[in-house]
Design a protein around this motif. Structure first.
Motif: not given
Length: 467
Positions: A177, A180, A183-187, A284
């Motif tokens: 990811g 990403m 778009k994604s803090e978890d990534a 992205e």
């Protein structure tokens, strides 16, 4: 966002300081939003601005949409990252083909593949996660797709059912990811080189099963939303070791970078891969490659080899009516169906007496013989017309969205206030000479069924979708 130090070190080594600096700077910028307009439905109803085109993708535009607007609720538009539109775009899908989207949720790529099929052939859209598979089914339903089999199974459960069956397979594989990050803090939080390597191993496991389901000479589009060579060029090189060839792709005028042979096995054909970097301004991060399986289509008669297996039903389930094989509706039941659906225009002719099946009183037009996929978890097989009740028939929400592909006469077009009330689940008073089941629209975009009696429009919008 705090970019991981190990990530910075890795890509500085791969790209050099100047280009890596452009990447790191781009990752700090806002992500780009875009949407596709559904070509299966009347695009002239969409009032969004259609002047900021996404390069290379027909009917795709930059901009933000709302999940409360009639455009979304009617399946006229789909929100999707611009770069993520390209894997489906690169497929060679034609109407009548058999197509598999193996890692399909939430459905952006499946809806694009369904558009290419134009209602002909078969789309199998699979997602191993049950919760994500539910979202996939809802998005295909909203898009007006009637020729899809939606499954929730691991690839190794599907491959014995579909041996060398598909003309094209899209594998948008689970990955680390990196594309990403914006778009994604978890990534960002969970990124590590160890995870990159774990993902690469998992991608090989998925592809091992995918290639078993592809016809000789068939096309495989492999994609990820990550940049690492271990998950991109190295995976394509691994497929080349099995005889796959990398196809040239036409991306003239589209901001992207060619694949890097030096990041794979050194074969020059790796330049035919495409990588979409955030710093190129398209969207992205994304990587995509189109490959052809060795052999020719004449090497296997997939239709003849397709297994038809009868599922055994336990005695206790048979007594309770569970697990029984689907059967055709009776003549009396066909009468109820025809009476409820009289007066609607159909995108494609259906023989109510012979084409339809019923299972637990759910009436559907199958995309594939149910006995052929016995043992696979099925969320939707083709087009569900509705449900038989006591001496009557209630049409389904999926049917309403499918009928929205063509002009209809039995329609109640709500104003904005009525539309909002209907989405909440309320009945609405309208002025109409119609009666019985009608399609419900707003600004000409069909999004539901309703039942009209003396000006009172009874609400049939699904409870799980109400806002």
């Amino acid at each position: 966002m705090e970019i991981p130090v190990e990530f910075k070190k890795k890509f500085t080594g791969l790209l050099g300081e100047e280009e890596a600096g452009r990447l790191f700077s781009a990752l700090m910028e806002p992500s780009k939003k875009a949407y596709r307009v559904n070509t299966l439905k009347d695009r002239t109803k969409v009032i969004y601005t259609l002047d900021n085109l996404v390069s290379g993708i027909p009917s795709a535009y930059y901009g933000e949409i709302s999940g409360k607007d009639p455009e979304w609720v009617s399946g006229s538009v789909y929100s999707q990252d611009p770069a993520a539109m390209f894997p489906a775009h690169l497929t060679a899908v034609q109407p009548g083909d058999k197509v598999l989207d193996l890692c399909a949720a939430p459905g952006g790529k499946s809806t694009a593949l369904a558009e290419k099929l134009e209602g002909e052939g078969l789309l199998v859209a699979n997602e191993i996660s049950p919760s994500r598979a539910k979202i996939l089914r809802e998005n295909l339903e909203r898009w007006g797709v009637g020729n899809a089999l939606v499954t929730s199974a691991s690839p190794d459960k599907l491959s014995p059912v579909f041996p060398e069956f598909f003309d094209e397979i899209l594998v948008d594989a689970p990955c680390s990811g990196e594309g990403m990050f914006r778009k994604s803090e978890d990534a960002v939080k969970y990124w590590s080189q160890e995870n990159v390597e774990l993902c690469a191993a998992r991608q090989k496991e998925i592809l091992t099963e995918a290639v078993k389901m592809l016809k000789p000479g068939g096309q495989l589009v492999y994609s990820t939303c990550t940049f690492s060579p271990e998950e991109d060029e190295e995976i394509v090189s691994w497929l080349m070791d099995q005889g796959f060839t990398v196809n040239p792709v036409n991306l003239t005028g589209v901001p992207h970078a060619d694949g890097r042979p030096d990041w794979g096995n050194g074969d020059e054909s790796l330049v035919n891969c495409a990588r979409f970097w955030p710093q190129d301004g398209l969207g992205e991060g994304q990587f995509a490659a189109s490959l052809t399986k060795p052999g020719t289509a004449s090497d296997v008669a997939a239709d003849d080899q397709f297994p038809v297996r009868k599922k055994k039903v336990k005695a206790k389930d048979r007594k309770k009516g569970r697990g029984a094989s689907p059967e055709r509706p009776s003549k009396e039941e066909v009468g109820y169906i025809e009476a409820a659906l009289a007066g609607f225009a159909w995108p494609k002719a259906i023989n109510f007496g012979r084409d339809l099946l019923k299972s637990n009183d759910h009436v559907f037009w199958p995309a594939i013989d149910p006995s052929a996929v016995a043992g696979v978890k099925i969320l939707n097989n083709g087009l569900e017309l509705g449900m038989l009740k006591k001496k009557r028939f209630e049409p389904s929400h999926q049917l309403a969205e499918w009928l929205g592909q063509v002009a209809q006469d039995k329609v109640v077009d709500l104003d904005e206030a009525g539309y909002e009330r209907y989405l909440h689940g309320e009945s609405v008073q309208v002025e109409s000479a119609l009666s019985g089941f009608v399609l419900v629209a707003c600004r000409g975009m069909v999004f539901s069924f309703g039942k009209l009696a003396k000006g009172q429009l009874k609400n049939y919008y699904p409870k799980g979708l109400r806002q």
